[in-house]
Scaffold this motif. Structure first.
Motif, PDB file in Angstrom:
ATOM      1  N   ILE A  40      24.976  13.523  22.217  1.00 27.85           N
ATOM      2  CA  ILE A  40      23.821  12.170  22.623  1.00 27.85           C
ATOM      3  C   ILE A  40      22.446  13.110  21.877  1.00 27.85           C
ATOM      4  O   ILE A  40      21.735  12.822  21.268  1.00 27.85           O
ATOM      5  CB  ILE A  40      23.816  11.030  23.307  1.00 27.85           C
ATOM      6  CG1 ILE A  40      25.078   9.668  24.041  1.00 27.85           C
ATOM      7  CG2 ILE A  40      22.911   9.970  22.633  1.00 27.85           C
ATOM      8  CD1 ILE A  40      25.318   9.314  24.600  1.00 27.85           C
ATOM      9  N   THR A  41      22.110  13.379  23.180  1.00 25.85           N
ATOM     10  CA  THR A  41      21.297  14.281  22.130  1.00 25.85           C
ATOM     11  C   THR A  41      21.594  16.293  22.314  1.00 25.85           C
ATOM     12  O   THR A  41      22.298  16.103  22.422  1.00 25.85           O
ATOM     13  CB  THR A  41      20.597  14.530  24.526  1.00 25.85           C
ATOM     14  OG1 THR A  41      20.927  14.809  24.853  1.00 25.85           O
ATOM     15  CG2 THR A  41      20.103  12.997  24.431  1.00 25.85           C
ATOM     16  N   VAL A  87      17.577   6.331  19.891  1.00 21.12           N
ATOM     17  CA  VAL A  87      18.842   7.657  18.998  1.00 21.12           C
ATOM     18  C   VAL A  87      18.441   6.864  17.460  1.00 21.12           C
ATOM     19  O   VAL A  87      18.011   5.746  16.872  1.00 21.12           O
ATOM     20  CB  VAL A  87      20.416   6.498  19.223  1.00 21.12           C
ATOM     21  CG1 VAL A  87      21.205   7.730  18.149  1.00 21.12           C
ATOM     22  CG2 VAL A  87      20.770   7.179  20.200  1.00 21.12           C
ATOM     23  N   CYS A 104      22.346  12.363  13.784  1.00 22.99           N
ATOM     24  CA  CYS A 104      22.028  11.058  15.013  1.00 22.99           C
ATOM     25  C   CYS A 104      21.235  12.054  15.961  1.00 22.99           C
ATOM     26  O   CYS A 104      21.941  13.299  15.726  1.00 22.99           O
ATOM     27  CB  CYS A 104      22.913   9.863  14.883  1.00 22.99           C
ATOM     28  SG  CYS A 104      23.991  10.646  16.160  1.00 22.99           S
ATOM     29  N   VAL A 156      27.292   6.418  18.967  1.00 25.10           N
ATOM     30  CA  VAL A 156      26.848   8.060  17.764  1.00 25.10           C
ATOM     31  C   VAL A 156      28.336   8.578  17.853  1.00 25.10           C
ATOM     32  O   VAL A 156      28.051   9.404  16.355  1.00 25.10           O
ATOM     33  CB  VAL A 156      26.653   8.891  19.137  1.00 25.10           C
ATOM     34  CG1 VAL A 156      26.421  10.369  19.127  1.00 25.10           C
ATOM     35  CG2 VAL A 156      25.183   8.397  19.276  1.00 25.10           C
ATOM     36  N   GLY A 168      18.989  11.564  19.966  1.00 26.95           N
ATOM     37  CA  GLY A 168      18.834  10.883  20.911  1.00 26.95           C
ATOM     38  C   GLY A 168      17.424  11.628  21.450  1.00 26.95           C
ATOM     39  O   GLY A 168      17.648  12.530  20.899  1.00 26.95           O
TER      40      GLY A 168
END
Length: 625
Positions: free
Chosen positions: A356-357, A384, A339, A329, A341
């Motif tokens: 990531i999220t 992802v 990107c 990431v 998640g």
């Protein structure tokens, strides 16, 4: 004549068994083969699919389920030498076999393998080798000498009935020649299916492989129907002149100490600070990310969630996995690729502060155990999504960063569904193309059933024997693997060489490679994978964010987009959602004005309701009133 007591006491392991992972050759699942072997009283079976280990994990599971012994093996079809069955004796030998297969597949391309005798001799240390001869001629004598020189006391020759004229004389001459060359003989039955009734289905897949009909197949079909598992007593009767060769099947079993349980998976090392453990590195990155996002101080409830998650991650030893996903990431952000998640990983506050999220734990109630649970003991699975137009950049970076001997996509086993099975069997049976088309149109594309009643209204004569047989064989073919393809983005990454855990082969797409196992095999062996997926909507969002920054001077990330915008929800309640990911389908658009979502969690409920399960249960119908 064999003494009755000797026959009853025979111990025999069938060491030449082809499963349906020898695509379009075998027709029996590993589970079916092991179940039948147990019923027959066999001591063990060796799965020897052709130039592949694609089915060995399923065989490993089946062996455990039945309490039987699996001998890991492979049949190598060499370009300049007769076929050789090989069985790794230990973990190191298994690694060499995987690398040998990877070399052959890299040469030949997707779905093929090109190996020579010199390759086997070079990589054969620790392998037991069984030559599969044809007749006892000068060539056979030369091959036996080479085998003996390369493998010593690990060299054997198979004695197998071909059900041809002078078959017993052929076995006699082969046994004498092997004895003269000091190569031991071992009995095999060269099994292609578990029970006799599967013979006709094996003929069908043979015709598919050769692109011919059953009427024109001729000698491409197996010449006899004897290629099924047999009990030890029957083997003792058929090979009564060679009791020592029967006993040597157990000798090979006892010398093969390797099991897939011996595979030790290690995740890549992502440590950048010498002396740090993966857990310490993850904790440092987590608190650093939390302080960067919560500039006014980390809320106590969020800090408590982070401490809880980090403690659980530490107990499960999953820190290396999080570090690897974070590394991917971070590289995506460095390149300016959007990107995100998704899935159960959105329940993780650690994933949020690492970027990531985008689900802020201070605004929602997260259930981390939905993502990782000590009770389940399953490896984490973080999906992802990347901009679809630029995902290939990340895929190639992964290959370059981790190395092509340590990174590969998982496989997908493409299996026959009803429509495909019906079309292939119809061609084999010689049915006219228009009739095949008419039959296949009666079946839903993803169906796994062939129900004769569905064809009653088409005018097709279901009493015709060839048509009935076509339907019966198509039904039997459903679920049988046809070939391997690549997963959309599931990467397996390792610290040590991946090609010593599983063979690697080139994918159909340029500069990609896959392993021979699918995600279920990976899960069974407790390997971890990272899903690097593509999402077109992320490309749209990236363009939208860039336009806002360029024309309005408003710079947002997915994490900082203002939440619960009233005007946005007003549009959603009017079903003005064409092009909006997840809520753009006709079913979703019909439900939005009824449920009138006003918050993010209202949307979560709405999307969860409009799914196949709730619809089939009638839950959505009850909301119309």
């Amino acid at each position: 004549m064999v003494h009755a007591r000797a026959v009853r006491m025979t111990r025999y392991a069938e060491l030449q068994v082809t499963s349906y992972f020898s695509f379009l050759r075998g027709v029996s699942a590993p589970a079916e083969l092991f179940a039948q072997a147990k019923r027959l009283g066999l001591s063990a079976i060796g799965i020897t699919d052709r130039n592949t280990l694609a089915g060995i994990v399923q065989a490993h599971i089946a062996a455990k389920d039945t309490g039987m012994r699996l001998v890991v093996g492979c049949r190598l079809d060499l370009a300049d030498f007769p076929p050789v069955l090989v069985y790794p004796m230990d973990r190191a030998a298994y690694g060499r076999l995987c690398r040998l297969l990877s070399i052959g597949k890299a040469r030949a391309g997707k779905g093929k393998c090109l190996l020579n005798w010199a390759d086997l001799a070079e990589w054969g240390d620790g392998l037991q080798a069984v030559l599969v001869p044809d007749v006892a001629g000068e060539d056979c004598a030369l091959h036996l000498r080479k085998l003996r020189d390369a493998f010593g006391d690990r060299a054997y020759m198979a004695l197998t009935l071909r059900r041809q004229p002078n078959d017993q004389m052929r076995l006699y001459e082969l046994a004498n020649m092997a004895h003269a060359r000091r190569v031991k003989t071992v009995v095999t039955n060269d099994v292609l299916f578990d029970i006799h009734d599967r013979r006709i289905l094996q003929d069908v897949v043979t015709c598919v492989r050769h692109n011919t009909t059953i009427d024109r197949a001729g000698f491409v079909r197996e010449r006899h129907a004897d290629r099924y598992l047999k009990p030890p007593q029957e083997i003792a009767r058929l090979f009564s002149r060679y009791p020592e060769a029967i006993d040597r099947s157990m000798e090979i079993v006892e010398r093969c100490r390797f099991s897939l349980d011996d595979l030790a998976y290690q995740y890549p090392d992502e440590i950048t600070t010498p002396g740090q453990t993966p857990q310490e590195a993850l904790e440092a990155l987590t608190w650093e990310g939390a302080r960067a996002f919560y500039t006014d101080g980390i809320p106590e409830d969020v800090a408590e969630i982070l401490r809880h998650e980090l403690a659980l991650i530490g107990r499960m030893s999953y820190a290396p996995y999080f570090l690897t996903v974070n590394s991917i990431v971070r590289e995506s952000r460095r390149r300016g690729i959007l990107c995100q998640g998704r899935g159960s990983a959105a329940n993780s506050a650690v994933c949020f502060v690492l970027g990531i999220t985008a689900i802020d734990p201070s605004r929602t109630t997260l259930l981390f155990e939905r993502f990782i649970s000590e009770e389940r003991g399953e490896p984490p699975d973080i999906d992802v999504d990347f901009e679809h137009a630029r995902r290939e950049e990340i895929i190639q970076w992964i290959y370059d960063h981790y190395g092509r001997t340590r990174a590969a996509l998982t496989a997908v086993v493409t299996r026959y569904r009803a429509k495909g099975a019906l079309r292939d069997v119809g061609k084999v049976m010689g049915l006219p193309e228009d009739l095949i088309t008419l039959l296949s149109k009666q079946i839903w594309g993803w169906s796994r059933e062939v129900d004769a009643e569905k064809f009653a209204e088409t005018g097709i004569d279901l009493t015709d024997r060839r048509i009935r047989l076509t339907l019966d064989l198509a039904r039997a073919l459903i679920g049988v693997p046809r070939h391997l393809s690549q997963h959309p983005g599931g990467f397996v990454l390792t610290h040590d060489r991946l090609d010593e855990l599983v063979p690697i082969e080139p994918a159909a797409m340029e500069n990609r490679q896959t392993i021979e196992w699918d995600k279920d095999d990976i899960d069974a062996l407790k390997f971890m994978k990272v899903d690097v997926l593509a999402l077109g909507m992320l490309t749209c969002m990236k363009k939208g964010l860039d336009l806002l920054a360029e024309h309005k001077g408003q710079r947002f990330t997915l994490q900082t987009i203002p939440a619960e915008d009233p005007r946005t929800y007003a549009m959603i309640r009017k079903a003005d959602t064409i092009g909006v990911f997840q809520i753009e389908s006709r079913a979703q658009m019909s439900m939005l004005p009824r449920l009138k979502p006003r918050t993010y969690y209202d949307l979560v409920i709405e999307v969860a309701i409009v799914r196949p399960g709730p619809i089939q249960m009638g839950w959505t119908a009850s909301m119309r009133h």
